[in-house]
Design a protein around this motif. Structure first.
Motif, PDB file in Angstrom:
ATOM      1  N   GLY A  74     -78.013  10.677  33.941  1.00  0.00           N
ATOM      2  CA  GLY A  74     -79.175   9.796  34.015  1.00  0.00           C
ATOM      3  C   GLY A  74     -80.500  10.506  34.231  1.00  0.00           C
ATOM      4  O   GLY A  74     -81.545   9.869  34.315  1.00  0.00           O
ATOM      5  N   TYR A  75     -80.494  11.810  34.349  1.00  0.00           N
ATOM      6  CA  TYR A  75     -81.727  12.559  34.594  1.00  0.00           C
ATOM      7  C   TYR A  75     -82.071  13.491  33.434  1.00  0.00           C
ATOM      8  O   TYR A  75     -82.847  14.421  33.591  1.00  0.00           O
ATOM      9  CB  TYR A  75     -81.635  13.315  35.928  1.00  0.00           C
ATOM     10  N   GLU A  76     -81.505  13.214  32.253  1.00  0.00           N
ATOM     11  CA  GLU A  76     -81.854  13.976  31.071  1.00  0.00           C
ATOM     12  C   GLU A  76     -83.319  13.700  30.740  1.00  0.00           C
ATOM     13  O   GLU A  76     -83.803  12.582  30.909  1.00  0.00           O
ATOM     14  CB  GLU A  76     -80.979  13.575  29.873  1.00  0.00           C
ATOM     15  N   GLY A  77     -84.027  14.723  30.303  1.00  0.00           N
ATOM     16  CA  GLY A  77     -85.414  14.528  29.904  1.00  0.00           C
ATOM     17  C   GLY A  77     -86.253  15.766  30.121  1.00  0.00           C
ATOM     18  O   GLY A  77     -85.755  16.839  30.468  1.00  0.00           O
ATOM     19  N   GLU A  78     -87.546  15.603  29.893  1.00  0.00           N
ATOM     20  CA  GLU A  78     -88.503  16.701  30.047  1.00  0.00           C
ATOM     21  C   GLU A  78     -89.270  16.509  31.352  1.00  0.00           C
ATOM     22  O   GLU A  78     -89.757  15.414  31.644  1.00  0.00           O
ATOM     23  CB  GLU A  78     -89.474  16.690  28.869  1.00  0.00           C
ATOM     24  N   TYR A  79     -89.374  17.575  32.121  1.00  0.00           N
ATOM     25  CA  TYR A  79     -90.014  17.549  33.438  1.00  0.00           C
ATOM     26  C   TYR A  79     -91.110  18.610  33.508  1.00  0.00           C
ATOM     27  O   TYR A  79     -91.078  19.599  32.790  1.00  0.00           O
ATOM     28  CB  TYR A  79     -88.988  17.845  34.543  1.00  0.00           C
ATOM     29  N   ARG A  80     -92.059  18.404  34.404  1.00  0.00           N
ATOM     30  CA  ARG A  80     -93.085  19.404  34.697  1.00  0.00           C
ATOM     31  C   ARG A  80     -92.888  19.827  36.140  1.00  0.00           C
ATOM     32  O   ARG A  80     -92.722  18.998  37.026  1.00  0.00           O
ATOM     33  CB  ARG A  80     -94.475  18.825  34.489  1.00  0.00           C
ATOM     34  N   SER A  81     -92.883  21.138  36.377  1.00  0.00           N
ATOM     35  CA  SER A  81     -92.692  21.653  37.742  1.00  0.00           C
ATOM     36  C   SER A  81     -94.032  21.682  38.469  1.00  0.00           C
ATOM     37  O   SER A  81     -95.066  21.997  37.880  1.00  0.00           O
ATOM     38  CB  SER A  81     -92.079  23.055  37.714  1.00  0.00           C
ATOM     39  N   ILE A  82     -93.987  21.323  39.748  1.00  0.00           N
ATOM     40  CA  ILE A  82     -95.176  21.320  40.604  1.00  0.00           C
ATOM     41  C   ILE A  82     -94.794  21.938  41.947  1.00  0.00           C
ATOM     42  O   ILE A  82     -93.896  21.442  42.629  1.00  0.00           O
ATOM     43  CB  ILE A  82     -95.701  19.889  40.843  1.00  0.00           C
ATOM     44  N   ALA A  83     -95.453  23.027  42.318  1.00  0.00           N
ATOM     45  CA  ALA A  83     -95.208  23.650  43.628  1.00  0.00           C
ATOM     46  C   ALA A  83     -96.149  23.009  44.645  1.00  0.00           C
ATOM     47  O   ALA A  83     -97.282  22.661  44.316  1.00  0.00           O
ATOM     48  CB  ALA A  83     -95.456  25.155  43.550  1.00  0.00           C
ATOM     49  N   GLY A  84     -95.672  22.848  45.873  1.00  0.00           N
ATOM     50  CA  GLY A  84     -96.504  22.229  46.892  1.00  0.00           C
ATOM     51  C   GLY A  84     -96.043  22.557  48.294  1.00  0.00           C
ATOM     52  O   GLY A  84     -95.022  23.199  48.505  1.00  0.00           O
ATOM     53  N   SER A  85     -96.850  22.103  49.257  1.00  0.00           N
ATOM     54  CA  SER A  85     -96.557  22.310  50.668  1.00  0.00           C
ATOM     55  C   SER A  85     -97.268  21.254  51.493  1.00  0.00           C
ATOM     56  O   SER A  85     -98.352  20.796  51.116  1.00  0.00           O
ATOM     57  CB  SER A  85     -97.019  23.698  51.113  1.00  0.00           C
ATOM     58  N   SER A  86     -96.682  20.876  52.630  1.00  0.00           N
ATOM     59  CA  SER A  86     -97.351  19.963  53.545  1.00  0.00           C
ATOM     60  C   SER A  86     -98.402  20.707  54.369  1.00  0.00           C
ATOM     61  O   SER A  86     -99.295  20.113  54.939  1.00  0.00           O
ATOM     62  CB  SER A  86     -96.344  19.281  54.469  1.00  0.00           C
ATOM     63  N   ASN A  87     -98.295  22.045  54.398  1.00  0.00           N
ATOM     64  CA  ASN A  87     -99.257  22.889  55.094  1.00  0.00           C
ATOM     65  C   ASN A  87    -100.453  23.116  54.164  1.00  0.00           C
ATOM     66  O   ASN A  87    -100.297  23.624  53.061  1.00  0.00           O
ATOM     67  CB  ASN A  87     -98.590  24.221  55.464  1.00  0.00           C
ATOM     68  N   VAL A 134    -102.683  25.519  49.075  1.00  0.00           N
ATOM     69  CA  VAL A 134    -103.668  26.180  48.217  1.00  0.00           C
ATOM     70  C   VAL A 134    -102.977  27.269  47.393  1.00  0.00           C
ATOM     71  O   VAL A 134    -103.186  27.376  46.177  1.00  0.00           O
ATOM     72  CB  VAL A 134    -104.825  26.778  49.054  1.00  0.00           C
ATOM     73  N   PHE A 135    -102.138  28.062  48.036  1.00  0.00           N
ATOM     74  CA  PHE A 135    -101.420  29.121  47.324  1.00  0.00           C
ATOM     75  C   PHE A 135    -100.382  28.538  46.362  1.00  0.00           C
ATOM     76  O   PHE A 135    -100.176  29.065  45.264  1.00  0.00           O
ATOM     77  CB  PHE A 135    -100.753  30.087  48.297  1.00  0.00           C
ATOM     78  N   ALA A 136     -99.723  27.455  46.759  1.00  0.00           N
ATOM     79  CA  ALA A 136     -98.728  26.825  45.889  1.00  0.00           C
ATOM     80  C   ALA A 136     -99.400  26.289  44.626  1.00  0.00           C
ATOM     81  O   ALA A 136     -98.818  26.317  43.545  1.00  0.00           O
ATOM     82  CB  ALA A 136     -98.010  25.703  46.626  1.00  0.00           C
ATOM     83  N   GLY A 137    -100.647  25.841  44.754  1.00  0.00           N
ATOM     84  CA  GLY A 137    -101.387  25.336  43.607  1.00  0.00           C
ATOM     85  C   GLY A 137    -101.700  26.396  42.575  1.00  0.00           C
ATOM     86  O   GLY A 137    -101.993  26.093  41.416  1.00  0.00           O
ATOM     87  N   ILE A 138    -101.638  27.659  42.972  1.00  0.00           N
ATOM     88  CA  ILE A 138    -101.904  28.767  42.058  1.00  0.00           C
ATOM     89  C   ILE A 138    -100.730  28.978  41.100  1.00  0.00           C
ATOM     90  O   ILE A 138    -100.904  29.431  39.977  1.00  0.00           O
ATOM     91  CB  ILE A 138    -102.200  30.068  42.848  1.00  0.00           C
ATOM     92  N   VAL A 139     -99.526  28.612  41.536  1.00  0.00           N
ATOM     93  CA  VAL A 139     -98.329  28.789  40.724  1.00  0.00           C
ATOM     94  C   VAL A 139     -98.436  27.913  39.482  1.00  0.00           C
ATOM     95  O   VAL A 139     -98.689  26.715  39.566  1.00  0.00           O
ATOM     96  CB  VAL A 139     -97.055  28.429  41.518  1.00  0.00           C
ATOM     97  N   GLU A 140     -98.257  28.535  38.315  1.00  0.00           N
ATOM     98  CA  GLU A 140     -98.400  27.823  37.051  1.00  0.00           C
ATOM     99  C   GLU A 140     -97.264  26.823  36.860  1.00  0.00           C
ATOM    100  O   GLU A 140     -96.094  27.127  37.070  1.00  0.00           O
ATOM    101  CB  GLU A 140     -98.400  28.819  35.895  1.00  0.00           C
ATOM    102  N   SER A 141     -97.628  25.622  36.444  1.00  0.00           N
ATOM    103  CA  SER A 141     -96.652  24.582  36.147  1.00  0.00           C
ATOM    104  C   SER A 141     -95.883  24.950  34.878  1.00  0.00           C
ATOM    105  O   SER A 141     -96.430  25.563  33.972  1.00  0.00           O
ATOM    106  CB  SER A 141     -97.388  23.256  35.958  1.00  0.00           C
ATOM    107  N   GLN A 142     -94.610  24.596  34.839  1.00  0.00           N
ATOM    108  CA  GLN A 142     -93.780  24.879  33.675  1.00  0.00           C
ATOM    109  C   GLN A 142     -93.112  23.595  33.193  1.00  0.00           C
ATOM    110  O   GLN A 142     -92.890  22.672  33.977  1.00  0.00           O
ATOM    111  CB  GLN A 142     -92.691  25.895  34.026  1.00  0.00           C
TER     112      GLN A 142
END
Length: 114
Positions: A22-35, A40-48
């Motif tokens: 049920g989870y077949e499909g195309e996704y975009r990766s997003i790095a994040g943190s509650s800190n 800010v550093f996680a936002g630098i990581v390029e989405s794939q």
């Protein structure tokens, strides 16, 4: 007789094609943190872009096939499990379109786009 058999086979193929995790499909990766600082550093990581199939995951032209991909329920939570032999890679199911790996300090989300 062969028409009935062909019809039965066609229905069986459609049923089996509909079976999946049920989870077949195309996704975009997003790095994040509650800190805030780490976010800010996680936002630098390029989405794939990541494609999840019935028995594979593909990113940047590289496909990894799995013995099985299935949903596991544990402790009131649901997880998408990528099983290959004795090893398992597990992503928490946040909702029908979001998978999460990691914790509040640092995590990666896969958000379905197709």
């Amino acid at each position: 007789m062969s028409r009935a058999l062909n019809g039965l086979l066609a229905v069986l193929v459609l049923i089996l094609a509909g079976c999946g995790h049920g989870y077949e499909g195309e996704y975009r990766s997003i790095a994040g943190s509650s800190n805030e600082f780490l976010d800010v550093f996680a936002g630098i990581v390029e989405s794939q872009v990541v494609e999840i199939g019935s028995d594979f995951i593909e990113s940047q032209g590289r496909r990894t096939e799995f013995e099985d991909i299935f949903v596991r329920e544990s402790g009131g939570e649901r997880y998408l499990v990528f099983k290959d032999g004795a090893s398992e890679d597990v992503w928490k199911i946040a909702d029908d379109d979001t998978l999460v790996q990691g914790n509040e300090l640092i995590n990666i989300k896969l958000v379905r786009v197709k």
